[in-house]
Design a protein around this motif. Structure first.
Motif, short mmCIF file in Angstrom:
data_model
loop_
_atom_site.label_atom_id
_atom_site.label_comp_id
_atom_site.label_asym_id
_atom_site.label_seq_id
_atom_site.Cartn_x
_atom_site.Cartn_y
_atom_site.Cartn_z
N LYS A 1 3.16 -12.49 4.82
CA LYS A 1 3.54 -13.80 5.35
C LYS A 1 5.04 -14.02 5.20
O LYS A 1 5.69 -13.42 4.33
CB LYS A 1 2.79 -14.89 4.58
N HIS B 1 1.31 -12.93 -0.79
CA HIS B 1 1.80 -12.99 0.59
C HIS B 1 1.20 -11.95 1.51
O HIS B 1 1.56 -11.89 2.70
CB HIS B 1 3.33 -12.89 0.61
N HIS C 1 5.23 -20.82 1.09
CA HIS C 1 4.77 -20.65 2.47
C HIS C 1 3.85 -21.80 2.80
O HIS C 1 2.80 -21.96 2.19
CB HIS C 1 4.03 -19.32 2.64
N ARG D 1 5.10 -12.84 11.17
CA ARG D 1 4.89 -12.13 9.91
C ARG D 1 6.03 -11.15 9.67
O ARG D 1 6.86 -10.94 10.55
CB ARG D 1 3.54 -11.40 9.93
#
Length: 311
Positions: A119, A91, A231, A46
Motif C-alpha cells: 500500500k 502494508h 494509510h 500501490r
C-alpha cells in the motif's frame, strides 16, 4: 509460533552462487526511490518494492553484491509480517506465494521472491529502534554517560550486556549517512505524542515476541528498527521487518558478554574492509569471492534458522 523440531543444518549453497541483482528498472513505470538496497516503483494505487542484492558498509555501496541477499530480506520480512498480523496490520497487498500481476510477469525471473507489492503508506519521520542488548552506538553512548538515547541504565554493564528490559530508542531518518539517535520526547515532537506512544508500544511488543521466538531458533535479536506509516488514517508496519539488515542477529551459542559478537549479517564484509588501505569513502573496493560467499551463507543461514525452511 511453533518451533520446528528439525535440527538446522548448514549447507554450502555452492550451486546457487548466481549473478547478484544489482539494479532493476521497470520500463514505462516511474521509479519513486532507489535506496541502498531497495528500488521502489509507482504502480498507480500501490507500490512495488524490489530488494536487490546490493550491500553497503560504512555507508558506501559495494560495487559487487551478495547473491540471494534480496530474496532473503524479502522472504524474512514476509515471514515476520505473517507472524505479527495479530499485533499490528502491515502494508502488504500480496503475500509471499501470491502470483505477480500481469504487468510484472515479463520480469518474473528477476523479481521472483524479491518483490513485494504494498500500500502507499506515508512513512513516519522517525525510525523506531528497540534495543535489548548493549551494542553499537548504544554501547558507545553508555560508556560516556551511562545512558542510551537519554534512557538511564544500570551501572557496570559491559559490551553486549542484556538490558534489564528492552528500551525504545527512536532515531531521525537520514537520506545519507547514519540515522541520529533522539529522545522519546523529541520523537513525540516530530510525530505527535499519541502516535509516538503508539509506535513505542507496538515496537516493544513486536520485538519481545520476535526475540523469544528467535531465541528458540538459536538467534539473539540484540536490537532492531521498525518503520511505521499511515494509510487512510491507519497505522501500518511497513518496509522490511526483523531482517539481518534492519537488526543485529547474534548466534546464541556463541554469545559472550564483554566483547563484540559474531553476527548474521555483513560482518565478513566489514572485517575484510578493515584490513584494506581504504578511507571508507566512494568508490568502494570490490569484494573477493570468498567474502561474498561467506556473507551469502550467513544471510541464508539466518533465513533458514528463523523460518525452518530452505531457500
Amino acid at each position: 509460533m511453533e518451533t520446528a523440531n528439525k535440527k538446522f543444518k548448514v549447507r554450502s549453497h555452492a550451486a546457487v552462487l548466481a549473478e547478484p541483482l544489482l539494479e532493476f528498472d521497470l520500463p514505462g513505470t516511474k521509479k519513486v526511490k532507489s535506496g541502498k538496497v531497495r528500488e521502489m516503483f509507482d504502480l498507480g494505487d500501490r507500490l512495488l518494492m524490489v530488494a536487490t542484492d546490493r550491500i553497503s558498509a560504512f555507508d558506501c555501496i559495494m560495487p559487487n553484491g551478495i547473491p540471494l541477499k534480496g530474496v532473503v530480506l524479502t522472504q524474512i520480512s514476509h515471514f515476520w509480517f505473517d507472524q505479527m498480523t495479530a499485533i499490528v496490520p502491515n502494508h502488504r497487498l500480496a503475500r509471499a506465494m501470491d502470483p505477480l500481476p500481469p504487468l510484472l510477469k515479463p520480469y518474473e525471473s528477476k523479481l521472483a521472491r524479491r518483490a513485494m507489492i504494498v500500500k502507499k503508506a506515508q512513512p513516519l519521520a522517525i525510525e523506531c529502534v528497540v534495543r535489548g542488548y548493549l551494542a553499537g552506538s548504544g554501547w558507545k553512548e553508555y560508556r560516556q554517560s551511562q545512558t542510551v538515547c537519554g534512557v538511564k541504565l544500570p551501572q557496570r554493564l559491559v559490551e553486549s550486556s542484556e538490558l534489564p528490559e528492552p528500551i525504545f530508542t527512536p532515531a531521525t531518518k537520514a537520506e545519507t549517512g547514519h540515522d541520529i539517535n533522539i529522545s522519546f520526547e523529541q520523537a513525540a515532537q516530530i510525530v505527535g505524542a499519541e502516535v509516538a506512544e503508539r509506535v513505542r508500544d507496538l515496537s516493544l511488543q513486536i520485538y519481545t515476541v520476535a526475540r523469544q521466538y528467535a531465541r528458540q531458533r538459536g538467534i539473539i535479536i540484540a536490537d532492531t528498527k521498525f518503520e511505521f506509516g499511515l494509510h487512510e488514517g491507519n497505522l501500518l508496519l511497513i518496509d522490511e521487518v526483523l531482517t539481518p539488515d534492519s537488526s543485529r542477529f547474534w548466534p546464541a551459542d556463541q554469545y559472550q558478554p564483554g566483547r563484540s559478537q559474531p553476527s548474521f549479517d555483513k560482518q565478513f564484509v566489514r572485517d575484510y574492509l578493515e584490513t584494506l588501505d581504504w578511507n571508507k569513502t566512494p568508490p568502494a573496493p570490490e569484494l573477493p569471492p570468498e567474502v561474498v560467499a561467506r556473507t551469502r551463507d550467513k544471510y541464508i543461514e539466518a533465513y533458514e534458522r528463523l523460518t525452518g525452511n530452505t531457500l
